[in-house]
Design a protein around this motif. Structure first.
Motif, PDB file in Angstrom:
ATOM      1  N   ILE A   1      65.594  19.054  48.074  1.00 44.39           N
ATOM      2  CA  ILE A   1      66.152  20.390  47.867  1.00 44.39           C
ATOM      3  C   ILE A   1      65.684  21.330  48.971  1.00 44.39           C
ATOM      4  O   ILE A   1      66.478  22.065  49.572  1.00 44.39           O
ATOM      5  CB  ILE A   1      65.758  20.922  46.479  1.00 44.39           C
ATOM      6  CG1 ILE A   1      66.400  20.065  45.391  1.00 44.39           C
ATOM      7  CG2 ILE A   1      66.166  22.381  46.322  1.00 44.39           C
ATOM      8  CD1 ILE A   1      65.920  20.392  43.992  1.00 44.39           C
TER       9      ILE A   1
ATOM     10  N   ILE B   1      70.087  17.267  42.959  1.00 44.95           N
ATOM     11  CA  ILE B   1      70.097  17.619  41.540  1.00 44.95           C
ATOM     12  C   ILE B   1      70.788  16.518  40.739  1.00 44.95           C
ATOM     13  O   ILE B   1      70.336  16.138  39.646  1.00 44.95           O
ATOM     14  CB  ILE B   1      70.794  18.975  41.321  1.00 44.95           C
ATOM     15  CG1 ILE B   1      69.995  20.101  41.979  1.00 44.95           C
ATOM     16  CG2 ILE B   1      70.973  19.242  39.832  1.00 44.95           C
ATOM     17  CD1 ILE B   1      68.603  20.283  41.421  1.00 44.95           C
TER      18      ILE B   1
ATOM     19  N   ALA C   1      76.882  18.954  41.720  1.00 43.35           N
ATOM     20  CA  ALA C   1      75.752  18.351  41.003  1.00 43.35           C
ATOM     21  C   ALA C   1      76.261  17.447  39.887  1.00 43.35           C
ATOM     22  O   ALA C   1      75.770  16.324  39.704  1.00 43.35           O
ATOM     23  CB  ALA C   1      74.840  19.432  40.438  1.00 43.35           C
TER      24      ALA C   1
END
Length: 439
Positions: free
Chosen positions: A296, A171, A31
């Motif tokens: 996600i 993210i 991320a």
């Protein structure tokens, strides 16, 4: 494909609790990696063309900014070879500590770099140099994170565990686009003066979080067995191209839509929407935020589908669906209707995310343990090198086609069909994940 005559084969028992901890640490690291890397793509679309590649021709400035964006991808295979060598020689965990530190420091340095008005031609040159260093670091980061997660995971659940580091991508998008969305609310003068720098400078404190988590995880048990048996490759990259070049090409093809398609639908589309269609940059950044939130769930579902149907099959059908969606996505964006623009970006990115969800498990399955870090890193980053030129190629084609989006949609179709072919071929080349131990 594992040789068993005159040898015995063993599997390390997977500890589910440790596997979850490793996958979470891999997710946080990736991320941060993608946050750092995506910042540059977003800034290239709305900042660097004006502040670092300033010319009287806006189209030329945009092309120059995207060219500097693409240069980072040329460096990624170099990082894959260097850090793949380290990962297959000294260990996955130690190598990942190096890569996440390097990319964070470089990204923070971009936030401190004076612009063209302050130091002239040195500004774009230094910016491009920092982008190259970003590319070197990223070249070793993702492949190692996926390898570590896969090698700690239970064999029957490797698809879902390999998908967790992939969630680092949306993210990272949320953090980078969200950061730019907030600073873009500033007055234009403030944004240009220092506001755009804040998301880059945030890389420094985020590095501390990533290092804390990664230092708490153990080394891959499969690599530990190789280390105990002195079965490491002396030159992993050379052995990889000598023994597994077909797998490298298949991994490259299977990765194209997840990397190149993503940059087409984010970096290029942000520029296309703001410069050609006259849409607010807040709308285009907001569209990527919506797409990232939905992504996600797509990645989590894709990982579970990989465990049920195999990564190759999921990759194939994801590529087919992405190809079918390409033209409708750009038709919807061209309407300039805010709702349709957001919907189109979300649909396009999430179609491309289906193959991306399984790419970690797919690539890891193509290579034996002693070449895995190098194999995953090199094949994915060769795809990244090709993909880095996608926004530049798309911009050039848009100009050549009198700003008609069908030319860009064709690029998306080509990337999607290449990925579908890669998924199909991967079904025949998946490697049994066992460690060969001499009797």
């Amino acid at each position: 494909m594992t040789e068993t005559t005159g040898h015995r084969t063993t599997r390390s028992a997977a500890d589910p609790a440790e596997a979850r901890k490793v996958a979470f640490a891999a997710f946080v690291g990736t991320a941060l990696e993608w946050y750092d890397y995506f910042l540059y793509g977003t800034a290239a679309s709305i900042v660097f063309d004006r502040l670092y590649f300033a010319t009287e021709d806006a189209a030329v400035a945009t092309l120059a900014a995207f060219a500097s964006f693409a240069v980072g991808f040329l460096a990624r295979p170099v990082g894959a070879v260097v850090f793949g060598h380290l990962g297959d020689r000294i260990g996955r965990r130690r190598t990942l500590l190096i890569t996440v530190t390097l990319i964070s420091v470089v990204t923070g340095a971009i936030g401190l770099l004076p612009d063209f008005a302050a130091i002239g031609v040195a500004a774009p040159l230094l910016l491009t140099l920092l982008r190259i260093l970003q590319g070197v670091a990223v070249g070793g980061e993702w492949g190692g994170a996926v390898t570590l997660a896969v090698e700690h995971a239970p064999p029957e659940q490797r698809g879902r565990f390999a998908a967790l580091p992939q969630i680092g991508s949306p993210i990272g998008t949320l953090l980078s686009s969200g950061g730019f969305y907030l600073v873009a609310l500033m007055p234009d003068e403030t944004f240009d003066a220092w506001g755009w720098r804040l998301p880059f400078l945030a890389a420094f404190p985020l590095l501390g979080v990533a290092l804390y988590l990664r230092r708490r995880v153990g080394e891959s048990p499969l690599f530990a067995e190789l280390l105990a048996e002195h079965d490491r490759a002396s030159m992993p990259a050379l052995e990889l191209f000598r023994r597994s070049w077909r797998q490298v090409l298949v991994g490259l093809a299977a990765s194209l839509i997840g990397i190149g398609g993503f940059y087409l639908l984010t970096t290029f589309v942000i520029s296309y929407g703001t410069n050609q269609l006259g849409l607010p940059k807040s709308l285009m950044l907001g569209a990527t935020l919506v797409a990232a939130v939905v992504e996600i769930g797509t990645l989590l579902i894709g990982g579970r589908l990989a465990d049920r149907f195999t990564p190759g099959k999921v990759c194939f059908w994801g590529g087919v669906v992405s190809a079918l969606a390409a033209f409708p996505v750009f038709w919807a964006i061209d309407t300039r209707n805010p709702v349709l623009v957001v919907l189109a970006v979300a649909v396009g990115i999430n179609c491309a995310s289906v193959p991306y969800a399984v790419s970690g498990a797919l690539l890891a399955g193509l290579f034996p343990v002693k070449l895995r870090y190098s194999g995953v890193a090199i094949s994915s980053n060769l795809a990244g090198m090709v993909s880095g030129f996608v926004p530049l190629v798309a911009s050039a084609l848009l100009i050549a086609s009198d700003e008609k989006s069908w030319s860009v949609a064709l690029v998306l179709v080509a990337l999607a069909l290449a990925t579908a072919l890669g998924g199909l071929l991967a079904l025949r080349l998946t490697h049994r994940d066992e460690v060969t131990v001499h009797s």
